[in-house]
Design an enzyme around this catalytic site. Sequence first.
Site, PDB file in Angstrom:
ATOM      1  N   HIS A 222      -1.908   4.888  10.933  1.00  0.00           N
ATOM      2  CA  HIS A 222      -1.169   4.949   9.661  1.00  0.00           C
ATOM      3  C   HIS A 222      -0.567   6.341   9.475  1.00  0.00           C
ATOM      4  O   HIS A 222      -0.820   7.239  10.274  1.00  0.00           O
ATOM      5  CB  HIS A 222      -2.100   4.626   8.489  1.00  0.00           C
ATOM      6  CG  HIS A 222      -3.268   5.564   8.383  1.00  0.00           C
ATOM      7  ND1 HIS A 222      -4.404   5.411   9.139  1.00  0.00           N
ATOM      8  CD2 HIS A 222      -3.463   6.674   7.647  1.00  0.00           C
ATOM      9  CE1 HIS A 222      -5.252   6.383   8.872  1.00  0.00           C
ATOM     10  NE2 HIS A 222      -4.706   7.172   7.979  1.00  0.00           N
ATOM     11  N   HIS A 224       0.459   9.458   6.425  1.00  0.00           N
ATOM     12  CA  HIS A 224       0.336   9.952   5.045  1.00  0.00           C
ATOM     13  C   HIS A 224       1.585  10.774   4.782  1.00  0.00           C
ATOM     14  O   HIS A 224       1.792  11.798   5.440  1.00  0.00           O
ATOM     15  CB  HIS A 224      -0.874  10.876   4.879  1.00  0.00           C
ATOM     16  CG  HIS A 224      -2.172  10.221   5.189  1.00  0.00           C
ATOM     17  ND1 HIS A 224      -2.960   9.655   4.225  1.00  0.00           N
ATOM     18  CD2 HIS A 224      -2.835  10.051   6.355  1.00  0.00           C
ATOM     19  CE1 HIS A 224      -4.051   9.166   4.791  1.00  0.00           C
ATOM     20  NE2 HIS A 224      -3.995   9.390   6.087  1.00  0.00           N
ATOM     21  N   HIS A 383      -1.397   9.612  11.482  1.00  0.00           N
ATOM     22  CA  HIS A 383      -2.846   9.612  11.686  1.00  0.00           C
ATOM     23  C   HIS A 383      -3.272   8.577  12.728  1.00  0.00           C
ATOM     24  O   HIS A 383      -3.253   7.384  12.474  1.00  0.00           O
ATOM     25  CB  HIS A 383      -3.550   9.373  10.342  1.00  0.00           C
ATOM     26  CG  HIS A 383      -5.019   9.652  10.389  1.00  0.00           C
ATOM     27  ND1 HIS A 383      -5.807   9.672   9.273  1.00  0.00           N
ATOM     28  CD2 HIS A 383      -5.838   9.950  11.418  1.00  0.00           C
ATOM     29  CE1 HIS A 383      -7.058   9.944   9.618  1.00  0.00           C
ATOM     30  NE2 HIS A 383      -7.095  10.108  10.921  1.00  0.00           N
TER      31      HIS A 383
HETATM   32 CU   LIG Z   1      -5.385   8.970   7.468  1.00  0.00          CU
END
Ligand SMILES: [Cu+2]
Length: 431
Positions: A222, A224, A383
């Site tokens: 994912h 951020h 990530h």
């Molecule tokens: Cu993360």
Amino acid sequence: MTILQPDGPSFTIDGNHVRWANWEFHIAFDMRAGLIISLASIYDENMDKYRRVLYKGYVSELFVPYQDPSEEWYFRTYLDAGEFGFGVSAVPLQPSTDCPSNAVFFDGYYTTRDGTPVKIPNVFCVFERYAGDIMWRHTEAALPGDTAEVRPDVTLVVRMVSTVSNYDYIIDWEFKQSGNIKVVVGLSGMLAVKGSTYTHKDQMKDTVHGTLVSQNTIGIYHDHFVNFYLDLDIDSVENSFLKTKLQTVWVTNEKTPRKSYWMTVREVAKTEADAKIHLGTGTTEILVVNPNKKTELGNYFGYRLIPESVAGPLLWEDDPEQIRGAFTNYNVWVTPYNKSEKWAAGLYVDRSHGDDTLAKWTLRNREIENKDIVLWYTLGIHHVPVQEDFPIMPTLSGGFELRPSNFFEYNPVLKLKTLKLVNWVNCSVKA
Ligand SMILES: [Cu+2]
Ligand SMILES: *[C@@H]1O[C@H](CO)[C@@H](O)[C@H](O)[C@H]1NC(C)=O
Ligand SMILES: *[C@@H]1O[C@H](CO)[C@@H](O)[C@H](O)[C@H]1NC(C)=O
């Protein structure tokens, strides 16, 4: 661990106004943004007055798209501020662990739907930090006795922690006497994980969209993205946005043994289209100046944005999720101030179609030269989970700095005295 400030902290608090060293600013709590810093001004010794730097700054939106297209996961593309409330998700800070023992705390208030006030105690903390860093130094080797002057860096930190379901975001605004404002976003907390039959990597034959971080547990890939709204007012309201490219010049004449050097090419952004920047693709300095005010030497008063994190989106621009999170299409945008344009992904983001985002507003391509402008910066972290992130992730940080650029006539901390060292014998005896 002990932190002693026998004469108390050297900041003063008057309501929500904080004054410390050469800085003064206002802090406020907002349900959606959390911490809002406003009216940040710095005292200029030369001019004998406070000079405005930041009219208003806050986290405008977060975008956390998970990279698993399956039925149960494809929709997990969260807009944490607009959907959950970055402020509503803020948590009471624990004295002496979330903030050092010399911290002063502030409460935050918001109202529920029926108007009932809710208090979040200790929602912010403010503290002076001396972490052993050097503000400036020089050893003059040419003088007898190696004359050295050093100033230790004491700074002021305003902190908030927002726990948006599984993740904990630690937001620090650090004010430095040099005029720098450093903003750090720290990520901790728990990964969003997906159950699986796998207990070892060797069993994983089909495509899994993450890392096996524990038995039967996959930490899904994912991003951020954290967007900051930065309404800079560099020594008054009307400002301009400059991009300075550092360009290599190839030498073609014989007058120098050098084959190359670099020069600066400065471009004033006239409209919103000129100000969209993908970071990481070239060497660009990002500068907000006051085009109406110059130093005695003739340089425009300015402040630079120094981004630490330059990640951008990896999704297609026409992916429905990316259309909603389109504020990440560029790392930097500049808009003319408009009181209705506060939230980078729009006012109502829940199930939105991306009709009210930075990407849409800037299509109007409004003029931004010598106007009240807003700088939007998106900090991104891709990530790829690792086993160490499980079960609780050690803090991973990203951030940016705002740094004076010909704002002062000379080094504004030149005349600062060095710290007086005190040995607290009694204290160590007790310990
Ligand atoms: Cu993360
Ligand atoms: C201000 O923003 C709103 C929302 O994007 C827009 O409808 C309005 O036209 C804008 N005003 C100006 C002067 O650009
Ligand atoms: C240290 O302890 C002595 C004896 O108790 C006391 O007289 C003195 O004031 C203390 N000094 C400080 C700095 O606290």
